[in-house]
Design an enzyme around this catalytic site. Sequence first.
Site, PDB file in Angstrom:
ATOM      1  N   LYS A  96      69.067 -31.570  94.828  1.00 54.86           N
ATOM      2  CA  LYS A  96      67.843 -31.423  95.622  1.00 54.86           C
ATOM      3  C   LYS A  96      66.864 -32.542  95.263  1.00 54.86           C
ATOM      4  O   LYS A  96      66.607 -32.788  94.072  1.00 54.86           O
ATOM      5  CB  LYS A  96      67.191 -30.072  95.341  1.00 54.86           C
ATOM      6  N   ASP A 130      71.125 -31.981  99.192  1.00 53.71           N
ATOM      7  CA  ASP A 130      70.838 -30.700  99.861  1.00 53.71           C
ATOM      8  C   ASP A 130      69.638 -30.843 100.788  1.00 53.71           C
ATOM      9  O   ASP A 130      68.810 -31.737 100.608  1.00 53.71           O
ATOM     10  CB  ASP A 130      70.485 -29.619  98.830  1.00 53.71           C
ATOM     11  N   ARG A 180      76.746 -32.143 105.872  1.00 52.18           N
ATOM     12  CA  ARG A 180      77.035 -30.715 105.694  1.00 52.18           C
ATOM     13  C   ARG A 180      76.253 -29.969 106.779  1.00 52.18           C
ATOM     14  O   ARG A 180      75.050 -30.194 106.938  1.00 52.18           O
ATOM     15  CB  ARG A 180      76.588 -30.237 104.315  1.00 52.18           C
ATOM     16  N   LYS A 183      73.603 -23.033 108.103  1.00 45.74           N
ATOM     17  CA  LYS A 183      72.709 -22.315 109.028  1.00 45.74           C
ATOM     18  C   LYS A 183      71.250 -22.491 108.622  1.00 45.74           C
ATOM     19  O   LYS A 183      70.370 -22.553 109.468  1.00 45.74           O
ATOM     20  CB  LYS A 183      73.079 -20.831 109.063  1.00 45.74           C
ATOM     21  N   GLY A 184      70.975 -22.566 107.313  1.00 43.84           N
ATOM     22  CA  GLY A 184      69.599 -22.723 106.840  1.00 43.84           C
ATOM     23  C   GLY A 184      69.158 -21.492 106.067  1.00 43.84           C
ATOM     24  O   GLY A 184      69.373 -20.370 106.516  1.00 43.84           O
ATOM     25  N   ARG A 289      67.420 -16.332  97.485  1.00 45.88           N
ATOM     26  CA  ARG A 289      67.896 -16.732  98.822  1.00 45.88           C
ATOM     27  C   ARG A 289      69.240 -16.075  99.128  1.00 45.88           C
ATOM     28  O   ARG A 289      69.512 -15.679 100.249  1.00 45.88           O
ATOM     29  CB  ARG A 289      67.982 -18.263  98.931  1.00 45.88           C
TER      30      ARG A 289
END
Length: 308
Positions: A96, A130, A180, A183-184, A289
């Site tokens: 990230k 990411d 990549r 969906k989120g 998440r």
Amino acid sequence: MMRAALLALSTRPAIGRLMERVPATRALVRRFVAGTTADDALGVLERLNGRGLSSAVTYLGENVAAPRDAEHATQTYLHLLDEIKRRNLNTVPSLKLTHLGLDLGERVCVTNLTAVLDRARAAGIRVWIDMESSVYTDRTLALYARLRPVHPHVACVVQAYLRRTPADVERLIDLGATIRLCKGAYREPPAIAYPDKRDVDRAYVRLIDRLLAPDALARGVYTGFATHDDRMHAYVQKQVRERRLAGGRFEFQMLYGIRPELHGKLVAAGLPVRVLVPFGEDWYGYFMRRLAERPANVLFFLKNLARA
Ligand SMILES: Cc1cc2nc3c(=O)[nH]c(=O)nc-3n(C[C@H](O)[C@H](O)[C@H](O)COP(=O)(O)OP(=O)(O)OC[C@H]3O[C@@H](n4cnc5c(N)ncnc54)[C@H](O)[C@@H]3O)c2cc1C
């Protein structure tokens, strides 16, 4: 509503510190997180590779507020790259930008990211960046477009729930990108992201079509279809059959601990599968998440908490 509440809680690390004191929580976290150290993760990566699965590794952490934390994340990824090479693992890092210091300024982040990309290139290893919340989408994609010509082994992520993604994908196709498709996972306002899951799924299917289109493939696009959704897996497989696509143009990606029973089935069908393995002390946002994605996880979590 539960999803929104859990995603709201995912940005409150103080709750994570409270949860850390409960042993039952730590045990449940282990279902999704390989452990706290790089060695814990490397052990899992070796086992996955031994079962014919490729893998990705994420050192958990985001939105670091001090340069030394960004530096620590960078050093951890450099160590992982050395170990991946030394152990000859079929593994790539997935990181990230806010973990490498994006909130501290782009210069900090680019310096750290370049160190990781240089080490990875020397080892012939791809690096996945990411995608975080929509606050970072523009900066992440702009940085990707800038780095990609110099670092062809860098890959990025798009989220089907964002209304902007089809336009972003067109720009990425022009770059011949490695992408990549997920969906989120973040809480986003309806103005920018589809609130209804059915719309997200439809958007995902349209993006599968676009990424496997002949002109995208001719430009060198390679896609990791990151989902645990049977219908999406079946749709990709149908397209691959109907379009008679040769191998090496896509892979399936799944998260460690989620629907592991699918791994063997996909591999037995001759399909490439990569499992993303997270590790680290900073598991809270990631864990929340995952809870938010599936109400059954919350029930499971609460039951175990009650038994503790
Ligand atoms: C390899 C990988 C990398 C990712 N990287 C990013 C990223 O960079 N940015 C980002 O925003 N998101 C990322 N995600 C998360 C992604 O956006 C989704 O939130 C997540 O994958 C759940 O969506 P789904 O596609 O599996 O479909 P869903 O429709 O949510 O789920 C389909 C089925 O999968 C199973 N399932 C899904 N989630 C869970 C869970 N948590 N626990 C148990 N079962 C579950 C259930 O059986 C469910 O019915 C990534 C996901 C994967 C697999």
